[in-house]
Motif scaffolding. Structure first.
Motif, short mmCIF file in Angstrom:
data_model
loop_
_atom_site.label_atom_id
_atom_site.label_comp_id
_atom_site.label_asym_id
_atom_site.label_seq_id
_atom_site.Cartn_x
_atom_site.Cartn_y
_atom_site.Cartn_z
N SER A 1 -1.71 11.96 4.28
CA SER A 1 -1.72 10.52 3.24
C SER A 1 -1.29 9.47 3.96
CB SER A 1 -0.44 10.89 2.27
OG SER A 1 0.63 11.14 2.86
N THR A 2 -1.40 8.36 3.41
CA THR A 2 -1.30 6.92 4.09
C THR A 2 -0.09 6.94 4.96
OG1 THR A 2 -2.57 5.86 1.99
CG2 THR A 2 -1.24 4.36 3.74
N GLU A 3 -0.24 6.62 6.06
CA GLU A 3 0.70 6.34 7.43
C GLU A 3 1.50 5.06 7.33
OE1 GLU A 3 1.79 8.82 8.84
OE2 GLU A 3 0.26 10.46 9.00
N TYR A 4 2.05 4.54 5.94
CA TYR A 4 2.76 3.22 5.92
C TYR A 4 4.15 3.94 6.17
CZ TYR A 4 -0.74 0.32 4.08
OH TYR A 4 -2.07 -0.62 4.13
N PRO A 5 5.01 2.78 6.64
CA PRO A 5 6.65 3.07 6.88
C PRO A 5 7.20 3.75 5.52
CG PRO A 5 5.90 1.12 7.77
CD PRO A 5 4.85 1.39 7.00
N ALA A 6 8.06 4.66 5.97
CA ALA A 6 8.67 5.54 4.80
C ALA A 6 9.43 4.54 3.89
CB ALA A 6 9.75 6.56 5.41
N ASN A 7 9.68 3.51 4.12
CA ASN A 7 10.62 2.56 3.31
C ASN A 7 9.69 1.91 2.26
OD1 ASN A 7 9.80 0.88 5.28
ND2 ASN A 7 11.47 -0.31 5.09
N HIS A 8 8.25 1.89 2.44
CA HIS A 8 7.30 1.08 1.75
C HIS A 8 6.80 1.83 0.39
CE1 HIS A 8 5.87 -2.13 4.92
NE2 HIS A 8 7.15 -1.69 4.84
N PHE A 9 6.80 1.07 -0.53
CA PHE A 9 6.38 1.69 -1.90
C PHE A 9 4.61 1.42 -1.70
CE2 PHE A 9 4.80 0.56 -6.33
CZ PHE A 9 4.79 1.75 -6.78
N ILE A 10 3.98 2.52 -1.93
CA ILE A 10 2.46 2.23 -2.02
C ILE A 10 2.03 2.23 -3.48
CG2 ILE A 10 0.19 3.22 -1.82
CD1 ILE A 10 1.61 4.64 0.90
N PRO A 11 1.67 1.12 -4.06
CA PRO A 11 1.25 1.01 -5.43
C PRO A 11 0.25 1.81 -6.18
CG PRO A 11 1.56 -1.30 -4.40
CD PRO A 11 1.37 -0.11 -3.26
N LEU A 12 0.28 2.39 -7.15
CA LEU A 12 -0.61 3.09 -7.87
C LEU A 12 -2.03 2.37 -7.56
CD1 LEU A 12 1.82 3.64 -10.41
CD2 LEU A 12 0.58 5.58 -9.79
N HIS A 13 -2.97 3.39 -7.59
CA HIS A 13 -4.41 2.95 -7.34
C HIS A 13 -5.38 4.08 -7.18
CE1 HIS A 13 -3.04 4.39 -3.24
NE2 HIS A 13 -4.20 4.73 -3.15
N ASN A 14 -6.63 3.95 -7.48
CA ASN A 14 -7.68 5.00 -7.39
C ASN A 14 -8.42 4.88 -6.00
OD1 ASN A 14 -7.73 3.48 -10.36
ND2 ASN A 14 -8.20 5.74 -10.85
N GLU A 15 -8.40 6.09 -5.35
CA GLU A 15 -8.55 5.89 -3.94
C GLU A 15 -10.15 5.33 -4.07
OE1 GLU A 15 -7.80 6.40 -0.62
OE2 GLU A 15 -6.63 7.21 -1.98
N MET A 16 -10.42 4.35 -3.03
CA MET A 16 -11.47 3.58 -2.73
C MET A 16 -12.31 2.79 -3.88
SD MET A 16 -13.37 6.00 0.22
CE MET A 16 -14.50 4.71 0.77
N SER A 17 -11.34 2.62 -5.00
CA SER A 17 -11.79 1.77 -5.93
C SER A 17 -12.07 0.15 -5.44
CB SER A 17 -10.94 1.52 -7.06
OG SER A 17 -9.53 1.15 -6.80
N TYR A 18 -11.89 -0.01 -4.04
CA TYR A 18 -12.56 -1.42 -3.61
C TYR A 18 -13.58 -1.52 -2.80
CZ TYR A 18 -11.15 1.28 0.46
OH TYR A 18 -10.99 2.04 1.38
#
Length: 348
Positions: free
Chosen positions: A114-131
């Motif tokens: 899953s996305t490798e952002y720092p542990a203290n970051h919140f990843i906002p809700l999104h649909n995968e690849m909807s960009y």
């Protein structure tokens, strides 16, 4: 007494098999007020999820369209190989994660972290690849190791998000769409080599041409970036099977307002708006108001369903009907992802 004929016996036999199959599992909900996700648990030890899926394919397909997501819990999925077998049993070939927007590590086959952002970051809700104009219809998550604290994968019904957004806001997005502008450099966000999974510029140009993405190679000495891409995509989408309309874009993630205020201020002091590593605009290039995106983010948050992972859990989502995110966490956490059933929007 009249004896049953052969056809009647055959019918009785088939009915018995179906009942037996149904008795292998039980269903429930995590929260009484929400049918997302449907929880499926085995009634017997050592029930193989991939084999059960293969034998109950239609049932799963119907339930995921109804609920938007299914949490398979207690099936004793042991490793990535068994997780991959589950996706293949349901959807066949897994998809490669191309035209990436977040850092991930390859695990095995087309299974990724899953996305490798720092542990203290919140990843906002999104649909995968909807960009993008191409996305997976299904996405599945497998919890190998839950975090010591936090690390949940919140989910939300995209139909509810669409219904709650102000009509005037929806009308504007429907009319204009969303433009995503990305600048690829060194040390900021992802490089173009990581995003397109190639070191060959010709491969990038071919992909962009086929996907309807405008691109511009740039002089790194003067701009600090080697490539800029621009693409106008949908703000909403219609599900190909249910015909339901869902909110389906990542303007609230790509827009500069999604960043922490300190990071945002630093970027704006270093770059012009058009040179930001990523940003989102209305499809005509006009600025999306921060207040509108804040309103959309608040709707996502209010509708979010948050539950703690259990190790061995498999969460299957219809990627159009349900969005997902990630809560901050402490300690180590390992959740892997697989995607399937590619869907393409016409570039005409």
């Amino acid at each position: 007494m009249t004896k049953p004929n052969i056809k009647q016996l055959s019918s009785i036999s088939r009915k018995s098999v179906n009942i037996s199959s149904a008795e292998l599992i039980q269903t429930s909900y995590l929260q009484p007020e929400s049918s997302l996700p449907l929880v499926v648990q085995p009634n017997f030890d050592n029930l193989n999820l991939a084999i059960w899926t293969q034998n109950n394919h239609s049932w799963i397909e119907n339930k995921i369209l109804e609920h938007g997501g299914i949490l398979f819990r207690g099936f004793n999925v042991k490793d990535v190989a068994e997780f991959q077998q589950f996706i293949q049993a349901l959807s066949g070939k897994l998809l490669e994660y191309s035209y990436r927007s977040t850092p991930r590590n390859h695990v095995s086959g087309n299974i990724y972290t899953s996305t490798e952002y720092p542990a203290n970051h919140f990843i906002p809700l999104h649909n995968e690849m909807s960009y993008s104009r191409t996305w997976p219809l299904k996405i599945a998550f497998f919890c190998i190791k839950k975090a010591e604290q936090g690390g949940e994968t919140p989910i939300v019904d995209s139909r509810k998000v669409f219904s709650r957004i102000n009509a005037k806001i929806k009308e504007n997005f429907l009319k204009k769409g969303v433009m995503y502008v990305r600048n690829y450099g060194v040390g900021l966000d992802l490089s173009w080599q990581d995003v397109f999974n190639t070191n060959n510029k010709l491969d990038v140009e071919t992909y962009c041409h086929q996907a309807g993405i405008e691109l511009e190679w740039r002089d790194t000495e003067t701009s600090g970036f080697s490539l800029r891409t621009r693409q106008v995509c949908q703000a909403v989408a219609q599900h190909p099977q249910t015909s339901e309309i869902v909110w389906f874009n990542q303007a609230h993630l790509f827009h500069i307002s999604s960043l922490d205020s300190i990071v945002r201020a630093q970027l704006l002091s270093d770059f012009s708006a058009e040179d930001l590593p990523r940003n989102a605009y209305y499809g005509d290039g006009s600025v999306i108001e921060d207040s509108i995106l804040d309103e959309i983010r608040e709707i996502y948050w209010q509708e979010a369903i948050i539950f703690p992972w259990q190790e061995g859990d498999v969460l299957l989502l219809d990627n159009m009907l349900s969005a997902h995110g990630r809560m901050p966490f402490q300690g180590s956490r390992k959740v892997v992802v697989g995607m399937a059933e590619e869907y393409k929007v016409s570039n005409g």
